[in-house]
Design a protein around this motif. Sequence first.
Motif, PDB file in Angstrom:
ATOM      1  N   UNK A   1       7.459  -2.520  -7.960  1.00  0.00           N
ATOM      2  CA  UNK A   1       6.628  -3.694  -8.212  1.00  0.00           C
ATOM      3  C   UNK A   1       6.935  -4.876  -7.289  1.00  0.00           C
ATOM      4  N   UNK A   2       8.210  -5.261  -7.086  1.00  0.00           N
ATOM      5  CA  UNK A   2       8.473  -6.401  -6.193  1.00  0.00           C
ATOM      6  C   UNK A   2       7.947  -6.166  -4.777  1.00  0.00           C
ATOM      7  N   UNK A   3       8.140  -4.963  -4.257  1.00  0.00           N
ATOM      8  CA  UNK A   3       7.667  -4.615  -2.916  1.00  0.00           C
ATOM      9  C   UNK A   3       6.139  -4.682  -2.847  1.00  0.00           C
ATOM     10  N   UNK A   4       5.471  -4.141  -3.861  1.00  0.00           N
ATOM     11  CA  UNK A   4       4.008  -4.135  -3.885  1.00  0.00           C
ATOM     12  C   UNK A   4       3.464  -5.557  -3.930  1.00  0.00           C
ATOM     13  N   UNK A   5       4.054  -6.404  -4.762  1.00  0.00           N
ATOM     14  CA  UNK A   5       3.588  -7.788  -4.871  1.00  0.00           C
ATOM     15  C   UNK A   5       3.771  -8.552  -3.563  1.00  0.00           C
ATOM     16  N   UNK A   6       4.855  -8.262  -2.855  1.00  0.00           N
ATOM     17  CA  UNK A   6       5.068  -8.877  -1.542  1.00  0.00           C
ATOM     18  C   UNK A   6       3.975  -8.443  -0.564  1.00  0.00           C
ATOM     19  N   UNK A   7       3.675  -7.151  -0.550  1.00  0.00           N
ATOM     20  CA  UNK A   7       2.644  -6.636   0.354  1.00  0.00           C
ATOM     21  C   UNK A   7       1.279  -7.239   0.031  1.00  0.00           C
ATOM     22  N   UNK A   8       1.038  -7.507  -1.251  1.00  0.00           N
ATOM     23  CA  UNK A   8      -0.237  -8.076  -1.678  1.00  0.00           C
ATOM     24  C   UNK A   8      -0.303  -9.587  -1.472  1.00  0.00           C
ATOM     25  N   UNK A   9       0.833 -10.199  -1.181  1.00  0.00           N
ATOM     26  CA  UNK A   9       0.877 -11.634  -0.931  1.00  0.00           C
ATOM     27  C   UNK A   9       0.830 -12.500  -2.177  1.00  0.00           C
TER      28      UNK A   9
END
Length: 216
Positions: free
Chosen positions: A120-128
């Motif tokens: 989740x943290x990685x995905x949220x970073x990628x999504x901005x």
Amino acid sequence: MKKGFVFDLDGVITDTAKYHFIAWRDLAKEINIDVDLKFNEQLKGISRMDSLERILAHGGRSDDFTPEEKAALAEKKNTHYVELLQSLTPADLLPGVHDFLDGAQANQVPCAIASASKNAPFILEKLGVADRFAAIVDPASLHKGKPDPEIFVKAAELLGFQPEECVGFEDAQAGLDGIKACGMYAVGVLSGEPLHGADITVHQLTELDIPELLQK
């Protein structure tokens, strides 16, 4: 009066189900199990190890692997999944999500992520949008997965609220059952399969009026 929002990630904030399916399908193929899109619906909203166990049971191979081998299989799937996620951008936010998060911020409503995904943290970073969430529940800290309400109770706790002071957003029945089990107001986000027991269902978050939702 509601004070916080608690979101599932996949199917509510973004849709990485296609990447999960590809990664699980490829792994299953390596161990001679066929997984199709219909079966994949059973894997939505549950943990990585629970997904693997369902796949092994589906292929009649539940007893063919040691716990260590199962852990290695799950890690192999995740490595492939993370490789696929590298292509995520803010354009992969689901329709209406960015505006809804803007609205939550404008109304000073803190938000949390309650997802079975360890990525989740990685995905949220990628999504901005990582900065829009005050808390992300670490799945490794939990004893039970959805539909147990533990993850939603934990999310509310991280925001400093009781579950009944929060609104939960889910697209999977297992997650929705968890939301209702802890007394949260439940918003069901329709993405294919019908949902049962939601207090309200929508196709996009922009169908919701935030000040009105806070009065629930």
